[in-house]
Write a protein that holds these residues in place. Sequence first.
Motif, PDB file in Angstrom:
ATOM      1  N   PRO A 117       0.861  -0.939  -0.224  1.00 59.02           N
ATOM      2  CA  PRO A 117      -0.008   0.094  -0.094  1.00 59.02           C
ATOM      3  C   PRO A 117       0.845   1.326  -0.155  1.00 59.02           C
ATOM      4  CG  PRO A 117      -0.663  -1.392   1.911  1.00 59.02           C
ATOM      5  CD  PRO A 117       0.502  -2.072   1.171  1.00 59.02           C
ATOM      6  N   VAL A 118       1.945   1.275   0.512  1.00 57.62           N
ATOM      7  CA  VAL A 118       3.042   2.091   0.914  1.00 57.62           C
ATOM      8  C   VAL A 118       3.238   2.822  -0.574  1.00 57.62           C
ATOM      9  CG1 VAL A 118       5.087   3.234   1.798  1.00 57.62           C
ATOM     10  CG2 VAL A 118       3.503   1.748   3.090  1.00 57.62           C
ATOM     11  N   GLU A 149      -6.658  -5.116   0.320  1.00 59.55           N
ATOM     12  CA  GLU A 149      -7.878  -4.487   0.306  1.00 59.55           C
ATOM     13  C   GLU A 149      -7.208  -3.029   1.141  1.00 59.55           C
ATOM     14  OE1 GLU A 149     -11.133  -5.570   3.018  1.00 59.55           O
ATOM     15  OE2 GLU A 149     -10.017  -7.285   2.222  1.00 59.55           O
ATOM     16  N   SER A 150      -6.162  -3.135   1.752  1.00 62.82           N
ATOM     17  CA  SER A 150      -5.896  -1.832   2.751  1.00 62.82           C
ATOM     18  C   SER A 150      -5.356  -0.793   1.637  1.00 62.82           C
ATOM     19  CB  SER A 150      -4.732  -2.356   3.670  1.00 62.82           C
ATOM     20  OG  SER A 150      -3.644  -2.836   2.986  1.00 62.82           O
ATOM     21  N   SER A 183     -14.150  -4.676   5.011  1.00 66.22           N
ATOM     22  CA  SER A 183     -15.457  -4.845   4.283  1.00 66.22           C
ATOM     23  C   SER A 183     -15.066  -5.173   3.035  1.00 66.22           C
ATOM     24  CB  SER A 183     -16.008  -3.448   4.147  1.00 66.22           C
ATOM     25  OG  SER A 183     -15.158  -2.455   3.741  1.00 66.22           O
ATOM     26  N   SER A 184     -14.384  -6.522   2.683  1.00 67.96           N
ATOM     27  CA  SER A 184     -14.168  -6.940   1.572  1.00 67.96           C
ATOM     28  C   SER A 184     -14.991  -7.050   0.296  1.00 67.96           C
ATOM     29  CB  SER A 184     -13.596  -8.623   1.844  1.00 67.96           C
ATOM     30  OG  SER A 184     -12.572  -8.562   2.737  1.00 67.96           O
ATOM     31  N   LEU A 185     -16.201  -7.223   0.837  1.00 70.33           N
ATOM     32  CA  LEU A 185     -17.103  -7.325  -0.078  1.00 70.33           C
ATOM     33  C   LEU A 185     -17.411  -6.010  -1.167  1.00 70.33           C
ATOM     34  CD1 LEU A 185     -19.565  -9.780   1.228  1.00 70.33           C
ATOM     35  CD2 LEU A 185     -17.846 -10.216  -0.141  1.00 70.33           C
ATOM     36  N   GLY A 186     -17.506  -4.933  -0.274  1.00 70.31           N
ATOM     37  CA  GLY A 186     -17.610  -3.783  -0.803  1.00 70.31           C
ATOM     38  C   GLY A 186     -16.450  -3.340  -1.739  1.00 70.31           C
TER      39      GLY A 186
END
Length: 287
Positions: A117-118, A149-150, A183-186
């Motif tokens: 992510p960084v 997802e992060s 909230s993986s699904l989103g």
Amino acid sequence: AAKALGRNSYSFFEPAMDERLQSRRRTETDLASALEDGEFELFYQPFVNVIQQTISGFEALIRWRHPQRGQISPAEFIPIAEEVGQIAPIGLWVLETACRQAMHWPSPLSVSVNLSPVQFREATLFADVRRILKETGLPPGRLQLEITESVLLHDTESVLAVLRGFRKLGIRISMDDFGTGYSSLGYLSRFPFDKVKIDQSFVRDLAKRENLAVVRAVIGLSKAMGIGVIAEGVETAEQRDLLLAESCDEMQGYYFSKPRPVTEVAAFLEAFNAAADMPRRRAAADL
Ligand code: C2E
Ligand code: MG
Ligand code: MG
Ligand code: MG
């Protein structure tokens, strides 16, 4: 008395704390020179289509061969590299090396690279990836990028713009460790991921009803959305069979192969293809 108490209460955990802190400091310092000292290496672990008996590509997994401490796990040093600002150069080295090495593999085998992510905080990420593809000559369709997802938690619009840019180039994007976040699904509806990687924590104990339920839901949802699915961390024939029963055809894990040095990739492919051909040849001979 206070002195004695103090000594007693501190003495027995302080050295351990101290050691951990020192080890961490040492990792930080050593990380700074590890890249130029050539201490990193990529290992590769295959993606197996169990039904077709084919390999679609390999995931690149970084290894650090520390001259004194031996091999240090990425689970240990990647978070530190992220904190001290070393992940950007290390991440580019991984991309460059993975693309260069994948050029030696038979087309259309792909290589899958984990992005931190960084790395998305670097304004040059997109341009760097495009440049590396150009310089190495790897067709963008043979590169996959794995994000968790992060990545989508912060500055989402700019992140999405970069991801869309990758997609436009023809790079495929996978969501890694799926199911472990908030909230993986989103997130699946926010970006057209090519593939979802079911986290190994669900695969490890598929006999647990809850885990099987999650796996089943993820497979169902992904298929409904036209997203590919791969299960991570498959270690046993039993897990393989349970996943096949859920129509998850693509798998990765020690059962098929541990991550291996690049020098072993060609021999592995040859052995895999020979083994996969055998039942086919036998079937043909029976005709
Ligand atoms: P990941 O991307 O989810 O990779 C899967 C991890 O599970 C790898 O650990 C792999 O060796 C391990 N694994 C594969 N099959 C099995 C199995 O059947 N059983 C078990 N128990 N484990 C299995 P590894 O190589 O230690 O990497 C750990 C994590 O470090 C990776 O998780 C990824 O998040 C990160 N990482 C590794 N290489 C890189 C890199 O080049 N860049 C970045 N940013 N992160 C990396
Ligand atoms: Mg990964
Ligand atoms: Mg994973
Ligand atoms: Mg992981």
